[in-house]
Design a protein around this motif. Structure first.
Motif, mmCIF file in Angstrom:
data_model
loop_
_atom_site.group_PDB
_atom_site.id
_atom_site.type_symbol
_atom_site.label_atom_id
_atom_site.label_comp_id
_atom_site.label_asym_id
_atom_site.label_seq_id
_atom_site.Cartn_x
_atom_site.Cartn_y
_atom_site.Cartn_z
ATOM 1 N N ASN A 187 42.858 37.377 38.255
ATOM 2 C CA ASN A 187 42.274 36.063 38.462
ATOM 3 C C ASN A 187 41.075 36.208 39.397
ATOM 4 O O ASN A 187 41.235 36.683 40.518
ATOM 5 C CB ASN A 187 43.338 35.154 39.087
ATOM 6 C CG ASN A 187 42.869 33.729 39.231
ATOM 7 O OD1 ASN A 187 41.676 33.460 39.191
ATOM 8 N ND2 ASN A 187 43.820 32.829 39.399
ATOM 9 N N PRO A 188 39.878 35.793 38.972
ATOM 10 C CA PRO A 188 38.711 35.969 39.840
ATOM 11 C C PRO A 188 38.753 35.080 41.076
ATOM 12 O O PRO A 188 38.032 35.301 42.033
ATOM 13 C CB PRO A 188 37.541 35.594 38.930
ATOM 14 C CG PRO A 188 38.134 34.704 37.892
ATOM 15 C CD PRO A 188 39.540 35.178 37.692
ATOM 16 N N THR A 189 39.602 34.033 41.053
ATOM 17 C CA THR A 189 39.693 33.117 42.176
ATOM 18 C C THR A 189 40.877 33.494 43.053
ATOM 19 O O THR A 189 42.023 33.435 42.626
ATOM 20 C CB THR A 189 39.859 31.664 41.681
ATOM 21 O OG1 THR A 189 38.801 31.362 40.778
ATOM 22 C CG2 THR A 189 39.826 30.699 42.845
ATOM 23 N N LEU A 190 40.582 33.876 44.288
ATOM 24 C CA LEU A 190 41.649 34.211 45.223
ATOM 25 C C LEU A 190 42.370 32.937 45.656
ATOM 26 O O LEU A 190 41.789 31.849 45.658
ATOM 27 C CB LEU A 190 41.065 34.915 46.447
ATOM 28 C CG LEU A 190 40.498 36.316 46.222
ATOM 29 C CD1 LEU A 190 39.679 36.745 47.432
ATOM 30 C CD2 LEU A 190 41.600 37.313 45.941
ATOM 31 N N PRO A 191 43.642 33.038 46.039
ATOM 32 C CA PRO A 191 44.340 31.834 46.520
ATOM 33 C C PRO A 191 43.683 31.298 47.798
ATOM 34 O O PRO A 191 43.100 32.045 48.579
ATOM 35 C CB PRO A 191 45.764 32.334 46.786
ATOM 36 C CG PRO A 191 45.684 33.811 46.820
ATOM 37 C CD PRO A 191 44.500 34.224 46.026
ATOM 38 N N ASN A 192 43.779 29.994 47.990
ATOM 39 C CA ASN A 192 43.233 29.377 49.206
ATOM 40 C C ASN A 192 44.138 29.616 50.412
ATOM 41 O O ASN A 192 43.674 29.628 51.551
ATOM 42 C CB ASN A 192 43.070 27.867 49.010
ATOM 43 C CG ASN A 192 42.041 27.542 47.956
ATOM 44 O OD1 ASN A 192 40.988 28.172 47.916
ATOM 45 N ND2 ASN A 192 42.335 26.588 47.088
#
Length: 293
Positions: free
Chosen positions: A4-9
């Motif tokens: 997933n290119p979006t890391l967790p917040n």
């Protein structure tokens, strides 16, 4: 790698130092020291703390008197205090001690299962079924561990599909989360990627955690890989304590301080107070030094 290119917040750290860390120390650890450590970790903002295990003190003497540790801690309202349980007897002890959650453990290696729990993988699963049923009745969450996800000290490399099937089985039985453990700390980022590619079609990222030992110094890299796959729960031990007493050479969980540092660099929120975390680390290091034989 199709991460997933979006890391967790936000990432949740499960602090395993008071259990998985201290259980592999050579010397006996005083009850007051264990209580103080748990309290300091909670004050630092760690909201999930493995406080001890209800295993036979004959096999893991450092975890003797875990009931007294649970009785002595000052419970923070937003923290969960977890107990590792090997069987129904241990579960009932955890209930009496008012553990907020329990953890059960199995392994992806048959040989390791026999050496660690004196039963096969299938037998360990059967042993957990009544525990999970009883936990459901009492509204106690159950967390599952799978050890040796990449390699076993006796069997060598483990097939990722075995890890995937076992994780799916634990979730279907009622575990709310499964922690994937690189018990001997041998995994590379490439192996972790391969394992997660195999596991994620069976179990979603929001039901997975990772538990890496830092034997080969690759734990932080491996955690970074897991974060890229959307896994936002990380097991770690204050000061890099411990290892597995049944896996020779598997010294040291990844240090909680190192995980916090990684999360800071990646701008991932963790809600942990750095100064208080370091105080806890200094405290337990000094306590171990003072009690060394």
């Amino acid at each position: 790698m199709t991460s997933n290119p979006t890391l967790p917040n936000y990432a949740r750290i499960v602090e395993v130092g008071p259990r998985d860390g201290l259980q592999n120390e050579k010397q006996a650890i005083g009850i007051d020291t264990r209580i103080n450590l748990v309290n300091m970790l909670a004050e630092a903002g760690l909201s999930y703390i493995e406080t001890g295990s209800f295993v036979s003190p004959k096999w893991v003497p450092q975890m003797a008197n875990t009931d007294q540790v649970f009785a002595g801690i000052h419970r923070q309202p937003n923290a969960a205090y977890i107990a590792l349980v090997p069987n129904m007897q241990g579960f009932e002890q955890a209930v009496t001690a008012k553990a907020d959650e329990v953890a059960i453990f199995t392994t992806a290696s048959e040989t390791f299962a026999k050496k660690n729990t004196n039963c096969t993988i299938a037998e360990s699963i059967e042993r957990f079924k009544p525990i999970i049923e009883r936990a459901k009745a009492l509204n106690i969450p159950v967390r599952g561990y799978i050890s040796c996800i990449a390699a076993c000290p006796y069997e060598g490399l483990i097939a990722p599909i075995e890890v995937a099937k076992l994780a799916a089985q634990l979730i279907s039985m009622g575990c709310y989360e499964v922690s994937l453990g690189d018990t001997i700390g041998s995994a590379t980022p490439e192996q972790i990627s391969e394992i997660l590619e195999c596991v994620l079609p069976y179990v979603p990222a929001d039901k997975l955690a990772v538990h890496f030992h830092d034997t080969n110094g690759r734990a932080i890299e491996n955690i970074h890989v897991a974060l890229q796959y959307g896994i936002s729960v990380i097991d770690s031990a204050i000061g890099g304590l411990g290892g597995c007493p049944y896996a020779e050479g598997a010294t040291g969980n990844v240090a909680t301080e190192s995980v916090v540092d990684l999360l800071d660099k990646l701008n991932i929120r963790h809600d942990i107070n750095w100064e208080k975390l370091n105080k806890a680390s200094q405290y337990i290091r000094q306590a171990l030094t003072n009690s060394a034989p």
